[in-house]
Every structure is written in C-alpha cells, then in structure tokens.
Design an enzyme around this catalytic site. Sequence first.
Site, PDB file in Angstrom:
ATOM      1  N   HIS A  13      -7.863  -3.413  14.500  1.00  0.00           N
ATOM      2  CA  HIS A  13      -7.946  -2.537  13.321  1.00  0.00           C
ATOM      3  C   HIS A  13      -7.728  -3.339  12.041  1.00  0.00           C
ATOM      4  CE1 HIS A  13      -7.222   1.496  11.348  1.00  0.00           C
ATOM      5  NE2 HIS A  13      -6.613   0.711  10.477  1.00  0.00           N
ATOM      6  N   GLU A  14      -6.668  -4.141  12.019  1.00  0.00           N
ATOM      7  CA  GLU A  14      -6.364  -4.916  10.806  1.00  0.00           C
ATOM      8  C   GLU A  14      -7.407  -6.007  10.576  1.00  0.00           C
ATOM      9  OE1 GLU A  14      -4.191  -3.469   9.053  1.00  0.00           O
ATOM     10  OE2 GLU A  14      -3.622  -2.200  10.743  1.00  0.00           O
TER      11      GLU A  14
ATOM     12  N   GLU B 180      -3.110  -4.543   6.328  1.00  0.00           N
ATOM     13  CA  GLU B 180      -4.238  -5.464   6.267  1.00  0.00           C
ATOM     14  C   GLU B 180      -4.192  -6.423   5.102  1.00  0.00           C
ATOM     15  OE1 GLU B 180      -5.796  -1.577   4.278  1.00  0.00           O
ATOM     16  OE2 GLU B 180      -4.405  -2.129   5.874  1.00  0.00           O
ATOM     17  N   ASN B 181      -3.042  -6.957   4.727  1.00  0.00           N
ATOM     18  CA  ASN B 181      -2.992  -7.951   3.661  1.00  0.00           C
ATOM     19  C   ASN B 181      -4.015  -9.053   3.953  1.00  0.00           C
ATOM     20  OD1 ASN B 181      -0.513  -6.608   2.776  1.00  0.00           O
ATOM     21  ND2 ASN B 181       0.439  -7.698   4.480  1.00  0.00           N
TER      22      ASN B 181
ATOM     23  N   GLU C  32      -9.980   3.282   6.364  1.00  0.00           N
ATOM     24  CA  GLU C  32      -9.230   3.581   7.583  1.00  0.00           C
ATOM     25  C   GLU C  32     -10.098   4.134   8.706  1.00  0.00           C
ATOM     26  OE1 GLU C  32      -6.577   2.301   7.900  1.00  0.00           O
ATOM     27  OE2 GLU C  32      -5.815   2.007   5.869  1.00  0.00           O
TER      28      GLU C  32
ATOM     29  N   GLY D 112       2.117   0.819  11.443  1.00  0.00           N
ATOM     30  CA  GLY D 112       1.824  -0.034  12.585  1.00  0.00           C
ATOM     31  C   GLY D 112       1.564  -1.451  12.131  1.00  0.00           C
TER      32      GLY D 112
ATOM     33  N   GLU E 188       0.851  -1.192   0.000  1.00  0.00           N
ATOM     34  CA  GLU E 188       0.000   0.000   0.000  1.00  0.00           C
ATOM     35  C   GLU E 188       0.890   1.247   0.000  1.00  0.00           C
ATOM     36  OE1 GLU E 188      -4.112   1.141   2.207  1.00  0.00           O
ATOM     37  OE2 GLU E 188      -2.413   0.795   3.518  1.00  0.00           O
TER      38      GLU E 188
END
Length: 863
Positions: free
Chosen positions: A300-301, A269-270, A323, A266, A128
């Site tokens: 989050h991910e 998200e793959n 996001e 941090g 990304e």
Amino acid sequence: MPGTNLTREEARTRAQLLHVDAYDIELDLSSAREGGTFRSTTVVRFTASTPGAATFIDLVAPGVSEIVLNGETLPVANFADSRITLPELLDVNELRVVADCAYTNTGEGLHRFVDPVDGETYLYTQFEVPDARRVFASFEQPDLKASFTFTVTAPNGWVVVSNSPTPTPEGEGDTRVWKFEPTGRISSYITALIAGPYVGVFDSYENGSQKVPLGVYCRPSLREFLDADAVFEVTKQGFDYFQEKFDYAYPFPKYDQLFVPEFNAGAMENAGAVTLRDQYVFRSKVTDAAYEARAATILHELAHMWFGDLVTMEWWNDLWLNESFATFAEAVCQAEAPGSKWPNSWTTFANQMKTWAYRQDQLPSTHPIMAEINDLEDVQVNFDGITYAKGASVLKQLVAYVGQDAFFQGVQAYFKRHAWGNTRLGDLLGALEEASGRDLKTWSKAWLETAGINILRPELTVAADGTIESLTVLQEAPALPAGAKGEAVLRPHRIAIGAYELQDGKLVRTERIELDVDGERTRVPALEGRKRPTVLLLNDDDLSYAKVRLDEASLAAVTEHLGAFTDALPRALCWASAWDMTRDGELATRDYLALALSGLTRESDIGVVQSVQRQVKAALDLYTDPAWREEGLGRWAAAAEERLRAAEPGSDHQLAWARTLASVARTDTQLGLLAGLLDGSVELKGLAVDTELRWTLLARLAATGRADDQAIAAELDRDKTAAGEEHAASCRAARPTAEAKAEAWASVVESDKLTNYVQEAVISGFVQSDQRELLAPFTAKYFAAVKGIYETRSHEISQQIIGGLYPALQVEQATLDATDAWLASAEPAPALRRQVVEARAGVERALKAQTADRAAGARALGH
C-alpha cells in the site's frame, strides 16, 4: 475557527496567489533526550502573482523568536492562532522563521518516545493531514508543492533518516549535523524525519541499470525480531509489479521503511522514508493472516510513491485518489505478482476491507467516495471505510467495466502527464476514458459522487423438474440513514454469477457468467432452462460493491455446507453476506452463531477464521437478546475450548482458537485452563505460550477478577518493554472493581499525561463487555466531558477518547436519549458531531438486531 482549521476556500485563495519554490529547514534536536521544545529555522522562497497582497504561513509552536520577510523583521505578534501573517508580498519573496517547536507524545508532528529497554530516545515525524506545521513553518496544503532541504543537528551516535539519502554526519563533540540534499517537488505532508539510535538492515532493488537502495530500520530492542529479508522480498515484488503496471520508474532516490513506536496509523507514505507501526515487527508467534496484513501495508505504501507522492490530489476532497488506489493496488499486486505468498488476497479484501466499507456506508455520516471536504477538520475524520475500502472496491468494479489493460494504460498516461503535480478527479477519469474509449462521466456520477450501498437479490422460479424457468437480479437502493446527505441511487454493476453444485461433499463451481446489471430488474436468460444449482451466488469473484443476498434454497445449502466451497473467495463472500445480514437484523445472532459453529470446522483460510471469530464475539456482545446472551457466550466459549484442544499442534488455527477462548472464557474450568497455561501447570502440545499470548491470557484473568495487581506487576517484570507497559495498563483498567474503573477514567479524561498508546490501552481495558453495570455510571460522565476533550486535546488523542469511551455497550433506549439530548444542547463542532452520531448509530443498530434475535428465540419456542 481560523488558524488550525484551514478551509478549502482559504487554501484555494492562497494557491492562486503563491508558487512555492523551496524550503531550507534547520532543526536542532540536541535537546531530544530532555524533551520539551526544539529550535526550528525555516527559510522558504516563493513568488506571488499579486505584488502587495497579503497571505499567511502555518505554524503550530509554543513560540516564535524571529520573522523576517524580504529582509524586513516583522513583529512577533504576527504569529497568532497558529498562523504568521505575511503582508505586502513582492514578486519574489524569502521568508525566515525561527521558532521553538514542541516534541509530542500523541503521534502527531515530531513524536518523542523513550524505550524502557535501553532508556534511549527515538523520534519520528507524522505529518498527514496538517502536522508538518508542528515542526517547521509551512504552507500546509497539498497543492503548494516545493523542494525541501533538511539540515538536522542531533546527538552523536544517532541515525537520522529523511526523504533524501542519509549524508555522512559532520562535526565533533556530543552532536553531529546531517545536511540532506534537496527533495523533488513534493507536498509538505509527505516530508519526514526519523532520528534516534535506530538500527538498519540494507539491500537494494536492481532492475537492469536501475539500482534503488533499500533500508529497513527498527529500535535495537526489536532487532532480534526484525525479519528484514521477508520485508525486502515483498518490497521487491512490489517494485517489479508496480513499475511494470505503471510504466514509470520509481521516482525517488532511495526507499527506506522504518518501524517506529507508538504510531497511530498502519503506516505513512513519506516519500522514500515510509514509517510503519512497529507492531509489524512480530515479537511473538502470529498467524499467517498477520504476515499477509503486513505485506498489504508494505505494498500500500509503496503504491503511494506514485499515487499520492509523485502525483498528489489538489485538495483533500480527492483523498480517495490516494487511498482508494493504494488499497486496490496492494490487493491486486498480492493477487498477481509472481512469487506472491498471498494470491488469495481478494478473499481477505472481501472479508475484511469490504465489511469495513459496508459498515461505514450505512452510518449517518456516509458520504460519496469523492467527499465534500470544506476544511481540515472534515478530512481528519474522513480516513474511513469509504475512502479506503469502498473506493478500492469501486476501482475493482471500474477494472471489470473497462478491462484491466485499459485501466493500467490510463494510469500510465496519468502518471506521465501529471508527474510532480497535483490533480483532480477529472484528470484521472480523462486518462481512463482515452485508454478505454468509454464515457465514464455517468459511471463517475453514480459511483463516486453519490453515497449509499445497493442490495442485489436473485428472483427465480424453478420448474417441477428442477430447471430454472426465470432468473432476475433485483437491485435495491435502501434509503440513506437519517441525517445523511443526498439520495439513494441505483447503479450500473458489472457482476459475475456463479453456479455451484455439491459434488462428493464439496461445493464446486460448474458455471460462471458475467453481465451488466442496471436498474431495478435485470433478467438473466443465460441460466434459464438450466438445472437449478445447489448454490446460486451473485457477485461471484466479488467484482462489484454491493450487499448480496442468497435465495432461500441457496441460503439453506450455504448454512449446511459453507465450509464445503473448494475456493476461499466464495466462502468469504457468503461469510460476509451472513455477517451483514446479522448486522441488519435479517439473520438472528443465534443463527449466525450456529453458522459459525458449523462452518468454521471446515474453514481453512486463517484470515477468514479470525474475522468470523471477531464478528461472533461482537454479535454476542451487541446484537443478541440480552436474555440469551449468556447462553450464547457459553456455547461460543465451549466451542472455542473444544476447537483449541482439537487443533493441529503448532498451527495457526490453534493459536487463533487460544486467543478466542481468552476473549470469552467464563466457567471455572475455562478460566482455570487460562491460568494453567499462564503459570505453566498446563501445556497444550504445540501451543507456544509466548510474551503476547501471556498478556492475552492475563487480560482475561484480570477482567474476571482472577488476577490481581501483584500478578500484573509480575508479568510486567517479565516484559519490561513499552508493549509490556501498555499491556499492564490495559490489564489494570480491566479489573472488575469500581476503583479500577475510576482510576482508568481519571487517567484518560481528567489528565492529559498518557501517551497515545498507553491511553489506547487503558481505554481498551476499561471497556469490558462483561462489566456493563460497572460502566453504566460513566455514561453521564462521558457526555459531561466529551466536548471539553474535543476542544482541548489533539485530534488523534480526542478521537481515541470520543470513540473509545462512548457507552456503546449500554444498548438501550436511554443511551440514545442521552446522546440526542447532548447533540441538541452541546452545539458540537461538525467533526465532533460526526463522531458521536456514528457511535450512536451503533447502539441503534444493536437494538434492532437484538429485537430480531429475540423474535427468533420466540419462534424457536413456538411463541
């Protein structure tokens, strides 16, 4: 420029022409231990809506050896400027590209790292925004989704992880081949490959007949510190919560989380193969706030698996859909998931994430949540406090506006309707309108399509007997910063107002009302005729996104009794308001310091404590009158030493105060304490002087000239790890000599050999607030070099340098003048201009705050 900077119009044209079916990607990583380049072979199948048309595919690589389109070999010259031209398309097309791609040390593309502990090589991808094209030829835009099949050749004994479950490797000799199954239809930027002698711990998430394999990986040198059970616990809580709220089963065949070295963000998200920075594998004692932050990142991910991966924005102007939602989801999950260890997550959100958003929203580069993204350079600098924190705050406001049940009903419909596809803002709003029955178009225009921040203030009159005669909420829309696009607007706010009374030394909420605030003035008759409370708190429970001010009596009570709130969230809101007032020059730094010195004695939330500690140091460095700065720093350092010695042995507060003292120690006694803790001649009961704390102590000693090269080398000999090398580089750059500064500057600016993490460490050590005179000569050097840095370095590397080396500590008009002269003459690209303008705004704000602090000092002296 064309090539690497894909424009939105180019992406739109290409998406109208193409439908991409599948990629077959073969990567030969047998050269990984030597570095350099690796062989990448891509076969992509796609259809074209207009036969005979031409297009291009993206590739960033040192060279291409073969391009075959529909059986015809194309000239290698078709590869130019990071694109391969594809002429005369057919209805159905197959393209084969063979390229030599490069390993990187910047955290972009395929990052290569050698662990000094075992000498082994570790790889991972980070794609990304536009970096899959550094590893394989791709149509690098989020709306051209496809199925991806990876085949990887790598050294025998390695672990290879991708989006699909890891197959049994095949072959003999020094290498093996991993043939992965095809993925579902996903965007190129969430594909992933992680390879090396990583070690894994395994579990599974089970819910009825559902069984999802789980894996957690790290390097062997970190295995002893990997608390995989804690990671799995948070992950499973997230699975339970998200699957219930989203009413959509986890969409991928497995879920791996890999802690990887030198990671710029941090986490990422793959799909099914999340990468996280391996500082989250804690090798020394950290406070509970660090565990909370890690849990938030994990959640989050995981939320991204639905919002971002299953359903993806069509173009990067809707990055907030990814996001902002994931940021909101992490907080609400921690607050509500059964068994969560951090049910006060909204306190952390208010004190940290929203502070980030408020700061970003007052910069000249402020933008609507739904930003105008014209090209890739725009989006690369847009991973900011508005996209993440303001967007999440506005989603929380939306939940208050439509109700949580209706909100999640809309989200459920959105996932079912758009699974494996791409969306725009209207798709989500339409689903939420259907679920809630509310028209969100006006709401969207006010909140998502305009920039800036509102201020809410109470206006009240109080009768002689102490009852409230009238109460009105005033809403202001301060003008946007100079240079920002658009106009300030008043917005509709759903807020709560809390009434707090001081009872037995504690501030207790005795009443709460919820109401809609709209326009400049909103009367609050519900509290009229009631006794005026000790504290009247607007936006109680932090439902809306706005800067909040206290009335004079409430501010006085909070100043004296801030630590007396029985709940953490109102304390956090008051702390955040005080910090914002300090940054705005409405509260003098010396008064903010006084508030911190009194309020922190009773602050129990360690996350709030650490936030305030960082903010006090920043205020003293930047916002205080320079003539009073040393006195203020002295008071803060003395308080830090006192609190350290008084803290409960072994507590988080003890560690936090030790780190604070190490950031500000200045007297011989204080520096002697640091040195004694480091060499073992001084002990404080319960304080573990472990690896990370040792480096923290040494860094201050090096910056004050109390530790020399020999001491740094000796500490590195104790900690022969990558983290140790980074800390040592930072300590060397922190030494208070012209020679040390010149050496550090040259290693960053005049050479491109440093890895991303070592460069970051050197910059951190170079910039010392006690060394302004040593740093002053580098202002002119900065402006002479910054444009060349932007044009020749990768995005991540240049962003570190541009922001990190800007002369932010030189808070004087001359810095603004030098910046303005450069902006007027250098003709910087928009993304570079934005970064420099943001840095300039920090100096401008600091000058204003210093003026306010100077005036407060004069008033105190009766001048």
